[in-house]
Write a protein that holds these residues in place. Structure first.
Motif, PDB file in Angstrom:
ATOM      1  N   ASP A 364       0.834  -1.194   0.000  1.00  0.00           N
ATOM      2  CA  ASP A 364       0.000   0.000   0.000  1.00  0.00           C
ATOM      3  C   ASP A 364       0.876   1.254   0.000  1.00  0.00           C
ATOM      4  OD1 ASP A 364       0.889   0.405   2.591  1.00  0.00           O
ATOM      5  OD2 ASP A 364      -1.016  -0.119   3.549  1.00  0.00           O
ATOM      6  N   SER A 365       0.237   2.434  -0.002  1.00  0.00           N
ATOM      7  CA  SER A 365       0.991   3.686  -0.142  1.00  0.00           C
ATOM      8  C   SER A 365       1.897   3.957   1.057  1.00  0.00           C
ATOM      9  CB  SER A 365       0.011   4.849  -0.318  1.00  0.00           C
ATOM     10  OG  SER A 365      -0.864   4.882   0.804  1.00  0.00           O
ATOM     11  N   GLN A 366       1.627   3.220   2.166  1.00  0.00           N
ATOM     12  CA  GLN A 366       2.494   3.399   3.342  1.00  0.00           C
ATOM     13  C   GLN A 366       3.593   2.349   3.416  1.00  0.00           C
ATOM     14  OE1 GLN A 366      -0.510   3.202   6.363  1.00  0.00           O
ATOM     15  NE2 GLN A 366      -1.217   5.295   5.982  1.00  0.00           N
ATOM     16  N   GLY A 367       3.652   1.526   2.369  1.00  0.00           N
ATOM     17  CA  GLY A 367       4.701   0.518   2.327  1.00  0.00           C
ATOM     18  C   GLY A 367       4.345  -0.792   3.010  1.00  0.00           C
ATOM     19  N   ASN A 368       3.105  -0.903   3.525  1.00  0.00           N
ATOM     20  CA  ASN A 368       2.702  -2.171   4.154  1.00  0.00           C
ATOM     21  C   ASN A 368       2.431  -3.233   3.096  1.00  0.00           C
ATOM     22  OD1 ASN A 368       2.447  -1.080   6.851  1.00  0.00           O
ATOM     23  ND2 ASN A 368       0.548  -0.107   6.155  1.00  0.00           N
ATOM     24  N   TYR A 369       2.825  -4.454   3.396  1.00  0.00           N
ATOM     25  CA  TYR A 369       2.416  -5.572   2.543  1.00  0.00           C
ATOM     26  C   TYR A 369       0.987  -5.955   2.891  1.00  0.00           C
ATOM     27  CZ  TYR A 369       6.874  -6.820   0.398  1.00  0.00           C
ATOM     28  OH  TYR A 369       8.008  -6.835  -0.360  1.00  0.00           O
ATOM     29  N   LEU A 370       0.134  -6.008   1.874  1.00  0.00           N
ATOM     30  CA  LEU A 370      -1.233  -6.490   2.071  1.00  0.00           C
ATOM     31  C   LEU A 370      -1.355  -7.821   1.344  1.00  0.00           C
ATOM     32  CD1 LEU A 370      -3.305  -3.224   1.391  1.00  0.00           C
ATOM     33  CD2 LEU A 370      -2.321  -4.031   3.550  1.00  0.00           C
ATOM     34  N   VAL A 371      -1.888  -8.813   2.048  1.00  0.00           N
ATOM     35  CA  VAL A 371      -2.096 -10.127   1.426  1.00  0.00           C
ATOM     36  C   VAL A 371      -3.606 -10.360   1.381  1.00  0.00           C
ATOM     37  CG1 VAL A 371      -1.715 -12.606   1.658  1.00  0.00           C
ATOM     38  CG2 VAL A 371       0.126 -11.001   2.239  1.00  0.00           C
ATOM     39  N   GLY A 372      -4.156 -10.333   0.161  1.00  0.00           N
ATOM     40  CA  GLY A 372      -5.607 -10.501  -0.007  1.00  0.00           C
ATOM     41  C   GLY A 372      -5.975 -11.974  -0.024  1.00  0.00           C
ATOM     42  N   LEU A 373      -7.000 -12.325   0.752  1.00  0.00           N
ATOM     43  CA  LEU A 373      -7.437 -13.725   0.810  1.00  0.00           C
ATOM     44  C   LEU A 373      -8.842 -13.878   0.243  1.00  0.00           C
ATOM     45  CD1 LEU A 373      -6.256 -14.795   4.392  1.00  0.00           C
ATOM     46  CD2 LEU A 373      -5.000 -14.877   2.235  1.00  0.00           C
ATOM     47  N   GLU A 374      -9.128 -15.032  -0.308  1.00  0.00           N
ATOM     48  CA  GLU A 374     -10.491 -15.354  -0.746  1.00  0.00           C
ATOM     49  C   GLU A 374     -11.291 -15.709   0.496  1.00  0.00           C
ATOM     50  OE1 GLU A 374     -10.858 -18.174  -3.937  1.00  0.00           O
ATOM     51  OE2 GLU A 374      -8.998 -17.492  -4.864  1.00  0.00           O
ATOM     52  N   MET A 375     -11.755 -14.667   1.182  1.00  0.00           N
ATOM     53  CA  MET A 375     -12.379 -14.805   2.505  1.00  0.00           C
ATOM     54  C   MET A 375     -12.813 -13.397   2.910  1.00  0.00           C
ATOM     55  SD  MET A 375     -10.376 -16.239   5.837  1.00  0.00           S
ATOM     56  CE  MET A 375     -11.041 -16.156   7.475  1.00  0.00           C
ATOM     57  N   ASN A 376     -13.744 -13.309   3.837  1.00  0.00           N
ATOM     58  CA  ASN A 376     -14.068 -11.972   4.331  1.00  0.00           C
ATOM     59  C   ASN A 376     -14.098 -11.933   5.849  1.00  0.00           C
ATOM     60  OD1 ASN A 376     -16.877 -12.261   5.432  1.00  0.00           O
ATOM     61  ND2 ASN A 376     -17.193 -13.062   3.359  1.00  0.00           N
ATOM     62  N   MET A 377     -14.163 -10.722   6.367  1.00  0.00           N
ATOM     63  CA  MET A 377     -14.009 -10.503   7.807  1.00  0.00           C
ATOM     64  C   MET A 377     -15.066 -11.196   8.667  1.00  0.00           C
ATOM     65  SD  MET A 377     -15.244  -6.552   7.627  1.00  0.00           S
ATOM     66  CE  MET A 377     -16.094  -6.190   9.125  1.00  0.00           C
ATOM     67  N   THR A 378     -16.228 -11.541   8.079  1.00  0.00           N
ATOM     68  CA  THR A 378     -17.259 -12.187   8.898  1.00  0.00           C
ATOM     69  C   THR A 378     -16.992 -13.682   9.037  1.00  0.00           C
ATOM     70  OG1 THR A 378     -18.812 -12.775   7.110  1.00  0.00           O
ATOM     71  CG2 THR A 378     -18.972 -10.539   8.021  1.00  0.00           C
ATOM     72  N   GLN A 379     -16.044 -14.184   8.266  1.00  0.00           N
ATOM     73  CA  GLN A 379     -15.788 -15.626   8.299  1.00  0.00           C
ATOM     74  C   GLN A 379     -14.753 -16.011   9.350  1.00  0.00           C
ATOM     75  OE1 GLN A 379     -15.225 -15.748   4.003  1.00  0.00           O
ATOM     76  NE2 GLN A 379     -17.121 -16.955   3.855  1.00  0.00           N
ATOM     77  N   MET A 380     -14.288 -15.020  10.083  1.00  0.00           N
ATOM     78  CA  MET A 380     -13.436 -15.289  11.243  1.00  0.00           C
ATOM     79  C   MET A 380     -13.565 -14.084  12.152  1.00  0.00           C
ATOM     80  SD  MET A 380      -9.440 -16.080  11.590  1.00  0.00           S
ATOM     81  CE  MET A 380      -9.123 -14.374  11.252  1.00  0.00           C
ATOM     82  N   HIS A 381     -14.597 -14.122  12.949  1.00  0.00           N
ATOM     83  CA  HIS A 381     -14.942 -12.916  13.678  1.00  0.00           C
ATOM     84  C   HIS A 381     -15.643 -13.281  14.977  1.00  0.00           C
ATOM     85  CE1 HIS A 381     -15.804  -8.598  13.725  1.00  0.00           C
ATOM     86  NE2 HIS A 381     -16.939  -8.920  14.304  1.00  0.00           N
ATOM     87  N   SER A 382     -15.212 -12.661  16.040  1.00  0.00           N
ATOM     88  CA  SER A 382     -15.927 -12.858  17.303  1.00  0.00           C
ATOM     89  C   SER A 382     -16.211 -11.480  17.860  1.00  0.00           C
ATOM     90  CB  SER A 382     -15.085 -13.650  18.294  1.00  0.00           C
ATOM     91  OG  SER A 382     -14.127 -12.804  18.873  1.00  0.00           O
ATOM     92  N   SER A 383     -16.714 -11.450  19.078  1.00  0.00           N
ATOM     93  CA  SER A 383     -16.960 -10.139  19.666  1.00  0.00           C
ATOM     94  C   SER A 383     -15.658  -9.507  20.160  1.00  0.00           C
ATOM     95  CB  SER A 383     -17.994 -10.252  20.782  1.00  0.00           C
ATOM     96  OG  SER A 383     -17.764 -11.423  21.518  1.00  0.00           O
ATOM     97  N   SER A 384     -14.542 -10.228  20.059  1.00  0.00           N
ATOM     98  CA  SER A 384     -13.238  -9.652  20.394  1.00  0.00           C
ATOM     99  C   SER A 384     -12.834  -8.594  19.381  1.00  0.00           C
ATOM    100  CB  SER A 384     -12.159 -10.741  20.352  1.00  0.00           C
ATOM    101  OG  SER A 384     -11.922 -11.299  21.610  1.00  0.00           O
ATOM    102  N   ALA A 385     -12.033  -7.634  19.833  1.00  0.00           N
ATOM    103  CA  ALA A 385     -11.538  -6.603  18.920  1.00  0.00           C
ATOM    104  C   ALA A 385     -10.620  -7.203  17.847  1.00  0.00           C
ATOM    105  CB  ALA A 385     -10.797  -5.524  19.699  1.00  0.00           C
ATOM    106  N   ASP A 386      -9.996  -8.307  18.133  1.00  0.00           N
ATOM    107  CA  ASP A 386      -9.160  -8.976  17.134  1.00  0.00           C
ATOM    108  C   ASP A 386      -8.998 -10.438  17.552  1.00  0.00           C
ATOM    109  OD1 ASP A 386      -7.744  -8.969  14.748  1.00  0.00           O
ATOM    110  OD2 ASP A 386      -5.833  -8.411  15.671  1.00  0.00           O
ATOM    111  N   PHE A 387      -8.758 -11.297  16.565  1.00  0.00           N
ATOM    112  CA  PHE A 387      -8.483 -12.701  16.863  1.00  0.00           C
ATOM    113  C   PHE A 387      -6.976 -12.803  17.049  1.00  0.00           C
ATOM    114  CE2 PHE A 387      -8.182 -17.268  15.318  1.00  0.00           C
ATOM    115  CZ  PHE A 387      -8.692 -17.791  16.498  1.00  0.00           C
ATOM    116  N   LEU A 388      -6.540 -12.950  18.301  1.00  0.00           N
ATOM    117  CA  LEU A 388      -5.135 -12.711  18.609  1.00  0.00           C
ATOM    118  C   LEU A 388      -4.286 -13.982  18.566  1.00  0.00           C
ATOM    119  CD1 LEU A 388      -5.777 -10.016  21.328  1.00  0.00           C
ATOM    120  CD2 LEU A 388      -4.805  -9.666  19.055  1.00  0.00           C
TER     121      LEU A 388
END
Ligand SMILES: *Cc1c(COP(=O)(O)O)cnc(C)c1O
Length: 483
Positions: A364-388
């Motif tokens: 991205d424009s900030q130099g971060n590597y982004l790895v796109g997956l055939e998946m979306n955020m609802t397919q691994m999501h809990s009420s936690s702020a992040d899956f750690l």
């Protein structure tokens, strides 16, 4: 540590605990890539043997304390019928929280005595199903009682009922819950409505129920004690409590290393304070934030590392002190009341993982590597702020990458049109940048992570669910996916 050291200090990994069936399967990269080709990405892979082990561990605790005890699997934590079938095979109970959950469990052949209905909203259709099949109904409020009485009259049947209780007193305060009858008002209600079959002649009272937020052993023990006391009071109205159901929320442990968990939390705080490089996308504080240069808030996530989890957690509840008795278990033993638990997440510990296919890599424009997956955020999501938990890449291609693409920090991104469709907010360090078509594995996702919030936005298909047969090295589609 100097400021400079903190800036260059690598973000700490969060290495998940992995069951043997998982590590064994992931070594067979051909089998794994074949499965994703066949069933699509992402794919949820399950195995019932950790589930059975988790059940047995709880049953052993009941035996150890000489208690009458029963396990009810809270199936809302995972949609697969495979676990309902496994519950039936082990003759444990199933806690159902909707019409379809109940209907499927009945269709699966789970006997009525092994079912409980705890749905937060119970409409007429759902109550009709439960009454017709003699399923125990956990009552939440008086409108529901009225509706149920009507259903019973129409069917000319009795309903087996329990009362959900809340508002327990703990450490000098009254806890709040939107669920159930208030412990301080329920006696009056029972006296007016249940006693002498006044208002609800079709109800057959069997027991008490609660399910608490949070993970305090002491609070659960306090709630259980207050239910024991309530059971005594209800006897005066000739209502015999044969069980107390203490719900779910029994902790599990996701992480291999305590130090990683502690370091992660301190790194996150430093990053939010600007004392080191970000370790999350856009320096997301996961609950922490800066207010006038002060760090406020708290980590809004499941406690991923625990030492007293699952059966130990249950033991600790029973070990709580009660005046005049050896401990809480000792008191309950004298009363001849069955204790029930309704674990969802903790029975599914190590029973499933999610694998997805890499669609793209970019910077991205900030130099971060982004790895796109055939998946979306609802397919691994809990009420936690992040899956750690750190995912792992199955590198399938032998594509050469330059030095810059080795030991790389990446963010995983999903298929929704939202900027915030980041599969994990935490930055993940990979030994090398994955290639298109490589697979990314997210561990221990069976409890809530894969199913609870999954949506069909964009009309993407939901992920397929398979069970892995270790002996046959084969996958079988869960029958939930064919109904
Ligand atoms: C969600 C829920 C459970 C299961 O909770 P876990 O945290 O998955 O163990 C059990 N009982 C009730 C009433 C629930 O709402």
């Amino acid at each position: 540590m100097s400021m400079h050291d903190a800036l260059v200090e690598q973000p700490v990994p969060l290495v998940p605990l992995k069951d043997r069936w998982v590590t064994g399967l992931l070594q067979d990269t051909t089998l794994m890539s074949g499965a994703v080709e066949r069933f699509g990405s992402p794919l949820n892979v399950h195995n019932t043997s950790p589930f059975s082990d988790n059940v047995k561990d709880y049953q052993d605790v009941f035996s150890k304390y000489g208690l009458k005890g029963r396990v009810f699997f809270a199936r809302k934590a995972n949609k697969c019928l495979g676990f309902v079938q496994a519950s039936k095979n082990m003759s444990i109970g199933v806690d159902t929280a909707s019409f379809n959950e109940l209907k499927q469990a009945i269709a699966c052949g789970v006997p009525a005595k092994d079912l409980v209905l705890t749905a937060a909203i119970k409409n007429k259709q759902l109550l009709e199903l439960a009454v017709a099949h003699d399923v125990l109904i956990i009552l939440d409020n008086s409108d529901e009682c009225d509706l149920l009485q009507g259903v019973c009259q129409a069917q000319r049947k009795q309903a087996r009922v329990g009362l959900r209780i809340s508002g327990f007193h703990f450490q000098g305060e009254k806890s709040y819950s939107r669920f159930g009858f208030d412990i301080d008002q329920v006696e009056e209600y029972v006296r007016d409505c249940f006693h002498h079959d006044q208002k609800y002649p079709s109800f057959q009272y069997e027991g008490l129920h609660f399910h608490l937020n949070g993970y305090s052993v002491e609070e659960r023990a306090a709630a259980l004690s207050q239910c024991v006391e309530l059971a005594g009071i209800l006897e005066m109205y000739r209502l015999k409590t044969s069980f107390i159901d203490i719900g779910g929320g029994l902790l599990i442990n996701y992480l291999a290393d305590h130090h990683q968990w502690e370091s992660f939390k301190s790194q996150l705080k430093s990053a939010v304070k600007g004392e080191r490089d970000a370790i999350t996308f856009d320096n997301n504080g996961l609950g922490y934030r800066l207010e006038q240069d002060q760090l406020v808030g708290r980590l809004n996530a499941y406690p991923y590392f625990n030492t007293h989890y699952k059966s130990l957690f249950l033991q600790e509840i029973f070990e709580q002190e009660v005046a005049g008795f050896e401990n809480l278990a000792d008191q309950i033993r004298t009363l001849n009341i069955e204790i029930r638990i309704e674990p969802g997440r903790s029975l599914l510990d190590q029973a499933g993982f999610t694998v997805a296919k890499v669609a793209y890599r970019k910077r991205d424009s900030q130099g971060n590597y982004l790895v796109g997956l055939e998946m979306n955020m609802t397919q691994m999501h809990s009420s936690s702020a992040d899956f750690l938990l750190d995912p792992e890449v199955i590198y399938l291609s032998d594509e050469d990458v330059d030095d810059e693409a080795q030991d790389v920090p990446v963010y995983f991104t999903g298929a929704y049109c939202l900027e915030r469709d980041m599969l994990l907010k935490r930055q993940i360090h990979l030994p090398k940048l994955p290639s298109v078509g490589d697979l990314v594995v997210f561990f221990n996702t069976a409890g809530y992570m894969m199913h609870f919030f999954e949506s069909e936005a964009h009309q993407f298909d939901l992920a397929a669910n398979v069970f892995y047969d270790v002996e046959a090295s084969a996958f079988k589609l869960d029958s939930y996916d064919r109904t």
